[in-house]
Design a protein around this motif. Structure first.
Motif, PDB file in Angstrom:
ATOM      1  N   VAL A 216      94.505  64.114  61.143  1.00 34.70           N
ATOM      2  CA  VAL A 216      93.185  63.986  61.771  1.00 34.70           C
ATOM      3  C   VAL A 216      92.843  65.292  62.473  1.00 34.70           C
ATOM      4  N   ASP A 217      93.798  65.823  63.207  1.00 38.24           N
ATOM      5  CA  ASP A 217      93.692  67.101  63.906  1.00 38.24           C
ATOM      6  C   ASP A 217      95.111  67.614  64.078  1.00 38.24           C
ATOM      7  N   ASP A 218      95.337  68.520  65.028  1.00 38.73           N
ATOM      8  CA  ASP A 218      96.674  69.084  65.175  1.00 38.73           C
ATOM      9  C   ASP A 218      97.654  68.145  65.861  1.00 38.73           C
ATOM     10  N   GLN A 219      97.179  67.010  66.345  1.00 33.33           N
ATOM     11  CA  GLN A 219      98.052  66.074  67.039  1.00 33.33           C
ATOM     12  C   GLN A 219      98.230  64.744  66.323  1.00 33.33           C
ATOM     13  N   ARG A 220      97.187  64.259  65.667  1.00 34.95           N
ATOM     14  CA  ARG A 220      97.189  62.868  65.217  1.00 34.95           C
ATOM     15  C   ARG A 220      97.192  62.744  63.699  1.00 34.95           C
ATOM     16  N   LEU A 221      97.710  61.583  63.248  1.00 37.31           N
ATOM     17  CA  LEU A 221      97.814  61.277  61.827  1.00 37.31           C
ATOM     18  C   LEU A 221      97.108  59.969  61.515  1.00 37.31           C
ATOM     19  N   LEU A 222      96.586  59.882  60.290  1.00 36.28           N
ATOM     20  CA  LEU A 222      96.218  58.597  59.716  1.00 36.28           C
ATOM     21  C   LEU A 222      97.366  58.158  58.822  1.00 36.28           C
ATOM     22  N   ILE A 223      97.723  56.885  58.907  1.00 41.73           N
ATOM     23  CA  ILE A 223      98.836  56.349  58.130  1.00 41.73           C
ATOM     24  C   ILE A 223      98.348  55.135  57.355  1.00 41.73           C
ATOM     25  N   LEU A 224      98.475  55.201  56.039  1.00 43.15           N
ATOM     26  CA  LEU A 224      98.063  54.113  55.158  1.00 43.15           C
ATOM     27  C   LEU A 224      99.289  53.299  54.776  1.00 43.15           C
ATOM     28  N   GLU A 225      99.318  52.051  55.207  1.00 47.63           N
ATOM     29  CA  GLU A 225     100.406  51.141  54.850  1.00 47.63           C
ATOM     30  C   GLU A 225      99.863  50.057  53.924  1.00 47.63           C
ATOM     31  N   ARG A 226     100.644  49.745  52.886  1.00 46.13           N
ATOM     32  CA  ARG A 226     100.199  48.691  51.979  1.00 46.13           C
ATOM     33  C   ARG A 226     101.410  48.009  51.356  1.00 46.13           C
ATOM     34  N   CYS A 227     101.166  46.808  50.861  1.00 48.44           N
ATOM     35  CA  CYS A 227     102.214  46.022  50.215  1.00 48.44           C
ATOM     36  C   CYS A 227     101.584  45.220  49.083  1.00 48.44           C
ATOM     37  N   TYR A 228     102.262  45.164  47.946  1.00 53.14           N
ATOM     38  CA  TYR A 228     101.748  44.434  46.782  1.00 53.14           C
ATOM     39  C   TYR A 228     102.824  43.496  46.257  1.00 53.14           C
ATOM     40  N   ASP A 229     102.443  42.236  46.060  1.00 56.63           N
ATOM     41  CA  ASP A 229     103.361  41.264  45.479  1.00 56.63           C
ATOM     42  C   ASP A 229     102.892  40.910  44.078  1.00 56.63           C
ATOM     43  N   ASN A 230     103.705  41.247  43.083  1.00 60.63           N
ATOM     44  CA  ASN A 230     103.323  41.063  41.692  1.00 60.63           C
ATOM     45  C   ASN A 230     103.238  39.593  41.299  1.00 60.63           C
ATOM     46  N   VAL A 231     103.998  38.730  41.963  1.00 59.55           N
ATOM     47  CA  VAL A 231     103.997  37.303  41.614  1.00 59.55           C
ATOM     48  C   VAL A 231     102.720  36.633  42.116  1.00 59.55           C
ATOM     49  N   GLN A 232     102.417  36.843  43.374  1.00 63.46           N
ATOM     50  CA  GLN A 232     101.240  36.222  43.958  1.00 63.46           C
ATOM     51  C   GLN A 232      99.954  37.012  43.705  1.00 63.46           C
ATOM     52  N   LYS A 233     100.097  38.212  43.139  1.00 66.10           N
ATOM     53  CA  LYS A 233      98.959  39.117  42.928  1.00 66.10           C
ATOM     54  C   LYS A 233      98.231  39.354  44.263  1.00 66.10           C
ATOM     55  N   ARG A 234      99.018  39.608  45.290  1.00 64.59           N
ATOM     56  CA  ARG A 234      98.486  39.723  46.643  1.00 64.59           C
ATOM     57  C   ARG A 234      98.742  41.120  47.187  1.00 64.59           C
ATOM     58  N   VAL A 235      97.728  41.710  47.805  1.00 62.90           N
ATOM     59  CA  VAL A 235      97.840  43.045  48.381  1.00 62.90           C
ATOM     60  C   VAL A 235      97.422  42.983  49.845  1.00 62.90           C
ATOM     61  N   THR A 236      98.165  43.663  50.707  1.00 67.68           N
ATOM     62  CA  THR A 236      97.690  43.901  52.062  1.00 67.68           C
ATOM     63  C   THR A 236      97.639  45.409  52.266  1.00 67.68           C
ATOM     64  N   ALA A 237      96.690  45.862  53.063  1.00 72.43           N
ATOM     65  CA  ALA A 237      96.563  47.298  53.336  1.00 72.43           C
ATOM     66  C   ALA A 237      95.904  47.488  54.691  1.00 72.43           C
ATOM     67  N   ASN A 238      96.493  48.359  55.492  1.00 68.54           N
ATOM     68  CA  ASN A 238      95.939  48.717  56.800  1.00 68.54           C
ATOM     69  C   ASN A 238      96.006  50.224  56.984  1.00 68.54           C
ATOM     70  N   LEU A 239      95.020  50.740  57.700  1.00 70.18           N
ATOM     71  CA  LEU A 239      94.975  52.162  58.051  1.00 70.18           C
ATOM     72  C   LEU A 239      95.195  52.272  59.555  1.00 70.18           C
ATOM     73  N   TYR A 240      96.171  53.090  59.940  1.00 66.86           N
ATOM     74  CA  TYR A 240      96.515  53.241  61.351  1.00 66.86           C
ATOM     75  C   TYR A 240      96.293  54.680  61.810  1.00 66.86           C
ATOM     76  N   LEU A 241      95.949  54.814  63.086  1.00 66.70           N
ATOM     77  CA  LEU A 241      95.947  56.110  63.752  1.00 66.70           C
ATOM     78  C   LEU A 241      97.252  56.219  64.516  1.00 66.70           C
ATOM     79  N   ALA A 242      97.990  57.302  64.315  1.00 65.11           N
ATOM     80  CA  ALA A 242      99.277  57.494  64.981  1.00 65.11           C
ATOM     81  C   ALA A 242      99.237  58.756  65.834  1.00 65.11           C
ATOM     82  N   THR A 243      99.698  58.610  67.065  1.00 64.51           N
ATOM     83  CA  THR A 243      99.737  59.725  68.018  1.00 64.51           C
ATOM     84  C   THR A 243     101.162  59.919  68.494  1.00 64.51           C
ATOM     85  N   PRO A 244     101.715  61.127  68.343  1.00 63.59           N
ATOM     86  CA  PRO A 244     103.108  61.334  68.767  1.00 63.59           C
ATOM     87  C   PRO A 244     103.227  61.490  70.275  1.00 63.59           C
TER      88      PRO A 244
END
Length: 307
Positions: A216-244
Motif C-alpha cells: 500500500v505504501d512503505d509501511q503497509r500491505l494488502l493480503i489476499l487470503e482465499r480457500c477453495y473446496d473442490n467437493v463443495q465447490k465453495r470459495v471464501t476470500a478476504n482482503l486484509y490490510l496488514a501493518t507491522p
C-alpha cells in the motif's frame, strides 16, 4: 523550541496523511469473466501492472508470460490486438512484481517439490538471480506472495506457512522482509501473521492460503487470503490490510474487503492482484481458472475502488 514543535507537527501530519488513512474498498459493479483470447491464456496466477508504461503482465503457473498494453478497462483484456507478447518460459509462476527503484522484475517459481524467488531485468531473464529456494513446506503450498515497497524492500509470504507452520491447528505463520533484496547476502527480518485456516475444506486446502500480497505504501500491505473446496465447490476470500509492529514484529491485520459478502456464491479462486494506477486508488484482482479442469472455475476479473 518553536522550530522543533513545527518540525514535529509537520512529521505527525505527514505520518497521519500517509499511514493513518483507513484502507477500505468498495465494488462498483465492474467485474467480468475474461473473454477468450487464446488457449494458453489459462491458469493465471500472477498480475503486475506498470502504470508508467501501461503494461499489464499476466503470468501462469505453467510458464506463460503475457503482456498487454493500452488497457483502458478490463474489457480490453479480450482484445487480441492488446496482447503484445505471449512467451513460454521455464518458470511455473505464482507471482510477478516490478521494482521501479531497482529496475528489476521479481517472480516466484513453484514446481512439484521446490519453490523459489527469482529476479532479473526481464521476467524471462536468462541471467536471473535467486533470492530464496526451498522444498515445498506442504503439498502444493509454496511461495505465493511478493510485495515491493516504494523503498525497494521485498516482502515474502508463504501460501500456508514455512516448514513446520502448515499444521491445521497452527494459526500463526511467518512473513519475510528483505530491506535490500539485491544484496549478495540479503538480511531477512521475520514477522508473525495470523492466517485464516479453512476448516470447511477437504485435504490439503484446509490449511488455507495467502494467494497474494501487495504494498500500500512503505509501511503497509494488502493480503489476499482465499480457500477453495473442490467437493463443495465453495470459495471464501478476504482482503486484509496488514501493518507491522516494529517492536513485536507482528503484522496486525484488519478486514479491508469481504468478497463473499459482495459476491455470495460467485467469487472464484482469486490468485492475483495489482494496482492499476500510481495513486493506489484502483485495485485489479484476477482468479485462476485452473485450466478449466473444473468447469466452475473461470478467469474472473474484479475491480475495487478505495473509499
Amino acid at each position: 523550541m518553536a522550530l522543533r514543535l513545527l518540525t514535529l507537527l509537520t512529521y505527525l501530519l505527514t505520518y497521519a496523511t500517509t499511514y493513518g488513512q483507513n484502507v477500505r474498498f468498495i465494488f462498483e459493479g465492474d467485474s467480468i469473466t475474461m473473454p477468450f483470447v487464446q488457449d494458453s491464456l489459462r491458469g493465471i496466477s500472477g498480475l503486475e501492472i506498470i502504470p508508467t508504461t501501461g503494461e499489464w503482465h499476466l503470468v501462469s503457473d505453467r510458464g506463460w508470460h503475457f503482456t498487454f498494453t493500452n488497457i483502458r478497462s478490463i474489457r480490453d483484456l479480450g482484445d487480441a490486438s492488446q496482447l503484445t507478447a505471449a512467451e513460454k518460459t521455464p518458470y511455473w509462476f505464482e507471482n510477478a512484481r516490478y521494482d521501479a527503484k531497482g529496475g528489476m522484475y521479481f517472480w516466484t517459481d513453484e514446481h512439484e517439490h521446490v519453490t523459489s524467488i527469482q529476479y532479473g531485468k526481464a521476467i524471462r531473464d536468462s541471467a536471473a538471480q535467486t533470492v530464496l529456494k526451498i522444498p515445498l513446506p506442504a503439498p502444493n503450498k509454496g511461495l505465493e506472495g511478493l510485495a515491493i515497497m516504494p523503498s525497494g524492500a521485498l516482502w515474502v509470504a508463504p501460501e500456508a506457512g514455512w516448514e513446520g507452520e502448515t499444521n491445521l491447528n497452527q494459526d500463526t505463520i511467518t512473513f519475510f522482509r528483505y530491506q535490500h533484496p539485491l544484496d549478495a547476502d540479503p538480511v531477512v527480518a521475520r514477522y508473525k501473521y495470523r492466517i485464516d485456516r479453512c476448516l470447511f475444506a477437504q485435504g490439503e486446502e484446509r490449511t488455507g492460503g495467502i494467494s497474494e500480497i501487495l504494498a500500500v505504501d512503505d509501511q503497509r500491505l494488502l493480503i489476499l487470503e482465499r480457500c477453495y473446496d473442490n467437493v463443495q465447490k465453495r470459495v471464501t476470500a478476504n482482503l486484509y490490510l496488514a501493518t507491522p509492529d516494529e517492536t513485536t514484529h507482528i503484522l496486525q491485520k484488519e478486514l479491508a474487503f469481504d468478497f463473499n459478502r459482495q459476491f455470495p456464491g460467485s467469487v472464484c479462486n482469486l490468485e492475483a492482484m495489482a494496482w492499476a494506477d500510481e495513486q493506489h486508488q484502483t485495485l485489479i484482482l484476477m482468479a485462476d481458472d485452473n485450466f478449466r479442469v473444473n468447469k466452475t472455475l473461470r478467469n474472473q476479473v474484479i475491480v475495487l475502488k478505495r473509499r
